[in-house]
Design a protein around this motif. Sequence first.
Motif, PDB file in Angstrom:
ATOM      1  N   UNK A  24      -4.523 -18.687 -16.283  1.00 19.26           N
ATOM      2  CA  UNK A  24      -3.543 -17.843 -15.597  1.00 19.26           C
ATOM      3  C   UNK A  24      -2.146 -18.069 -16.179  1.00 19.26           C
ATOM      4  N   UNK A  25      -1.385 -16.990 -16.312  1.00 20.96           N
ATOM      5  CA  UNK A  25      -0.053 -17.066 -16.932  1.00 20.96           C
ATOM      6  C   UNK A  25       1.004 -16.509 -15.981  1.00 20.96           C
ATOM      7  N   UNK A  26       1.957 -17.357 -15.608  1.00 18.27           N
ATOM      8  CA  UNK A  26       2.996 -16.964 -14.664  1.00 18.27           C
ATOM      9  C   UNK A  26       4.262 -16.458 -15.327  1.00 18.27           C
ATOM     10  N   UNK A  27       4.208 -16.223 -16.618  1.00 18.93           N
ATOM     11  CA  UNK A  27       5.341 -15.689 -17.357  1.00 18.93           C
ATOM     12  C   UNK A  27       5.099 -14.211 -17.640  1.00 18.93           C
ATOM     13  N   UNK A  28       6.041 -13.360 -17.237  1.00 19.87           N
ATOM     14  CA  UNK A  28       5.891 -11.928 -17.453  1.00 19.87           C
ATOM     15  C   UNK A  28       6.440 -11.557 -18.831  1.00 19.87           C
ATOM     16  N   UNK A  29       5.585 -10.929 -19.652  1.00 19.82           N
ATOM     17  CA  UNK A  29       5.978 -10.481 -20.983  1.00 19.82           C
ATOM     18  C   UNK A  29       6.174  -8.970 -20.987  1.00 19.82           C
ATOM     19  N   UNK A  30       6.855  -8.456 -21.993  1.00 26.94           N
ATOM     20  CA  UNK A  30       7.173  -7.034 -22.038  1.00 26.94           C
ATOM     21  C   UNK A  30       5.941  -6.151 -22.074  1.00 26.94           C
ATOM     22  N   UNK A  31       4.830  -6.687 -22.575  1.00 24.22           N
ATOM     23  CA  UNK A  31       3.601  -5.902 -22.702  1.00 24.22           C
ATOM     24  C   UNK A  31       2.708  -5.957 -21.464  1.00 24.22           C
ATOM     25  N   UNK A  32       3.070  -6.750 -20.465  1.00 18.67           N
ATOM     26  CA  UNK A  32       2.234  -6.891 -19.275  1.00 18.67           C
ATOM     27  C   UNK A  32       2.281  -5.638 -18.406  1.00 18.67           C
ATOM     28  N   UNK A  33       1.103  -5.196 -17.977  1.00 12.84           N
ATOM     29  CA  UNK A  33       0.981  -4.007 -17.146  1.00 12.84           C
ATOM     30  C   UNK A  33       0.380  -4.295 -15.768  1.00 12.84           C
ATOM     31  N   UNK A  34      -0.122  -5.517 -15.589  1.00 11.95           N
ATOM     32  CA  UNK A  34      -0.773  -5.869 -14.329  1.00 11.95           C
ATOM     33  C   UNK A  34      -0.360  -7.277 -13.896  1.00 11.95           C
ATOM     34  N   UNK A  35      -0.363  -7.471 -12.593  1.00 13.53           N
ATOM     35  CA  UNK A  35      -0.149  -8.808 -12.051  1.00 13.53           C
ATOM     36  C   UNK A  35      -0.959  -8.946 -10.764  1.00 13.53           C
ATOM     37  N   UNK A  36      -1.315 -10.171 -10.444  1.00 16.60           N
ATOM     38  CA  UNK A  36      -2.070 -10.401  -9.219  1.00 16.60           C
ATOM     39  C   UNK A  36      -1.648 -11.720  -8.579  1.00 16.60           C
ATOM     40  N   UNK A  37      -1.820 -11.753  -7.277  1.00 17.87           N
ATOM     41  CA  UNK A  37      -1.463 -12.943  -6.491  1.00 17.87           C
ATOM     42  C   UNK A  37      -2.696 -13.365  -5.691  1.00 17.87           C
ATOM     43  N   UNK A  38      -2.979 -14.633  -5.694  1.00 21.03           N
ATOM     44  CA  UNK A  38      -4.209 -15.164  -5.090  1.00 21.03           C
ATOM     45  C   UNK A  38      -3.920 -15.721  -3.691  1.00 21.03           C
ATOM     46  N   UNK A  39      -4.494 -15.054  -2.677  1.00 20.21           N
ATOM     47  CA  UNK A  39      -4.339 -15.497  -1.296  1.00 20.21           C
ATOM     48  C   UNK A  39      -5.577 -16.279  -0.865  1.00 20.21           C
ATOM     49  N   UNK A  40      -5.364 -17.357  -0.112  1.00 18.60           N
ATOM     50  CA  UNK A  40      -6.470 -18.229   0.283  1.00 18.60           C
ATOM     51  C   UNK A  40      -6.369 -18.572   1.768  1.00 18.60           C
ATOM     52  N   UNK A  41      -7.518 -18.565   2.429  1.00 15.94           N
ATOM     53  CA  UNK A  41      -7.576 -19.038   3.820  1.00 15.94           C
ATOM     54  C   UNK A  41      -8.911 -19.744   4.015  1.00 15.94           C
ATOM     55  N   UNK A  42      -8.871 -20.972   4.501  1.00 15.08           N
ATOM     56  CA  UNK A  42     -10.081 -21.779   4.633  1.00 15.08           C
ATOM     57  C   UNK A  42     -10.875 -21.402   5.880  1.00 15.08           C
ATOM     58  N   UNK A  43     -12.185 -21.605   5.773  1.00 15.04           N
ATOM     59  CA  UNK A  43     -13.098 -21.327   6.880  1.00 15.04           C
ATOM     60  C   UNK A  43     -13.967 -22.554   7.142  1.00 15.04           C
ATOM     61  N   UNK A  44     -14.604 -22.576   8.299  1.00  9.08           N
ATOM     62  CA  UNK A  44     -15.514 -23.672   8.641  1.00  9.08           C
ATOM     63  C   UNK A  44     -16.593 -23.116   9.572  1.00  9.08           C
ATOM     64  N   UNK A  45     -17.647 -23.883   9.768  1.00  7.55           N
ATOM     65  CA  UNK A  45     -18.716 -23.460  10.652  1.00  7.55           C
ATOM     66  C   UNK A  45     -18.554 -24.091  12.023  1.00  7.55           C
ATOM     67  N   UNK A  46     -18.954 -23.333  13.042  1.00  4.59           N
ATOM     68  CA  UNK A  46     -19.018 -23.849  14.409  1.00  4.59           C
ATOM     69  C   UNK A  46     -20.365 -23.464  14.992  1.00  4.59           C
ATOM     70  N   UNK A  47     -20.825 -24.256  15.899  1.00  3.90           N
ATOM     71  CA  UNK A  47     -22.143 -24.007  16.501  1.00  3.90           C
ATOM     72  C   UNK A  47     -22.058 -22.838  17.474  1.00  3.90           C
ATOM     73  N   UNK A  48     -23.036 -21.951  17.417  1.00  2.00           N
ATOM     74  CA  UNK A  48     -23.087 -20.818  18.339  1.00  2.00           C
ATOM     75  C   UNK A  48     -23.529 -21.313  19.695  1.00  2.00           C
ATOM     76  N   UNK A  49     -22.775 -20.999  20.759  1.00  2.00           N
ATOM     77  CA  UNK A  49     -23.153 -21.467  22.102  1.00  2.00           C
ATOM     78  C   UNK A  49     -24.566 -21.027  22.491  1.00  2.00           C
ATOM     79  N   UNK A  50     -25.264 -21.926  23.147  1.00  2.00           N
ATOM     80  CA  UNK A  50     -26.624 -21.657  23.658  1.00  2.00           C
ATOM     81  C   UNK A  50     -27.608 -21.282  22.537  1.00  2.00           C
ATOM     82  N   UNK A  51     -27.353 -21.815  21.351  1.00  2.00           N
ATOM     83  CA  UNK A  51     -28.253 -21.503  20.238  1.00  2.00           C
ATOM     84  C   UNK A  51     -29.304 -22.576  20.032  1.00  2.00           C
ATOM     85  N   UNK A  52     -29.309 -23.573  20.917  1.00  2.00           N
ATOM     86  CA  UNK A  52     -30.316 -24.612  20.795  1.00  2.00           C
ATOM     87  C   UNK A  52     -29.816 -25.838  20.054  1.00  2.00           C
TER      88      UNK A  52
END
Length: 210
Positions: free
Chosen positions: A182-210
């Motif tokens: 990944x390159x965080x320097x914008x050059x004159x020839x660059x036509x696209x950019x993207x930003x990476x968003x992150x959010x963590x997840x975890x598991x929880x037990x489903x109630x009354x699932x045994x």
Amino acid sequence: IKRSSACKVSLRIGYQLPLFQACIMTRLFPSIDKDEEIIPPKLSSSSDDAPNKYAVVIYEVEVWSRKEKWHRSTENDSIQHPSWVRPHQRHIPNASYCSKDVRDVCPIVPRIYSRNEKKNEKWEWKTKHWQFDKKRSRQIKIGKIYSTKYQSPAALGYVAVDEDGWEYSTDLKRFDDLERAPRGICRWSDMFRRRRWVRFVCTTKIPNSG
């Protein structure tokens, strides 16, 4: 995003459906060490059984034009592209793609591609907020695993992203090149950019699932 030639052939002639399904599964389920939404334990972990961490990753994508500068792709652009995408061509349920806020784009936990899902568990958000990735450590790690010739941004003399979290490229396909840092320097020839968003997840037990 273009499918492989094998996928195209199997879809066209119809009788190679297993091959087509295999292509789909390969995209949705890359190996764990190359999956952007799985964060394996560090090699320095004291436990060999330390669990993987899971996250939802969404890329915010913008294009460049002289008239509008950096902006979300519109029908007036020569190349149209979704403003929000999930890696490995994974689905974002109930997405509001026109929104400028990642919270609206992914309001609920999407399907998590875990290798050890349990029927009595469900996925929930672990962290309260989305954050854009300032280091791209996971991307860089995957690149090093993918190719012994991989060079990190630091080795190439630049930062992975700019102060607002954007990486730049001359072509959309370059973002999918695992050998490219990944390159965080914008050059004159660059036509696209993207930003990476992150959010963590975890598991929880489903109630009354045994």
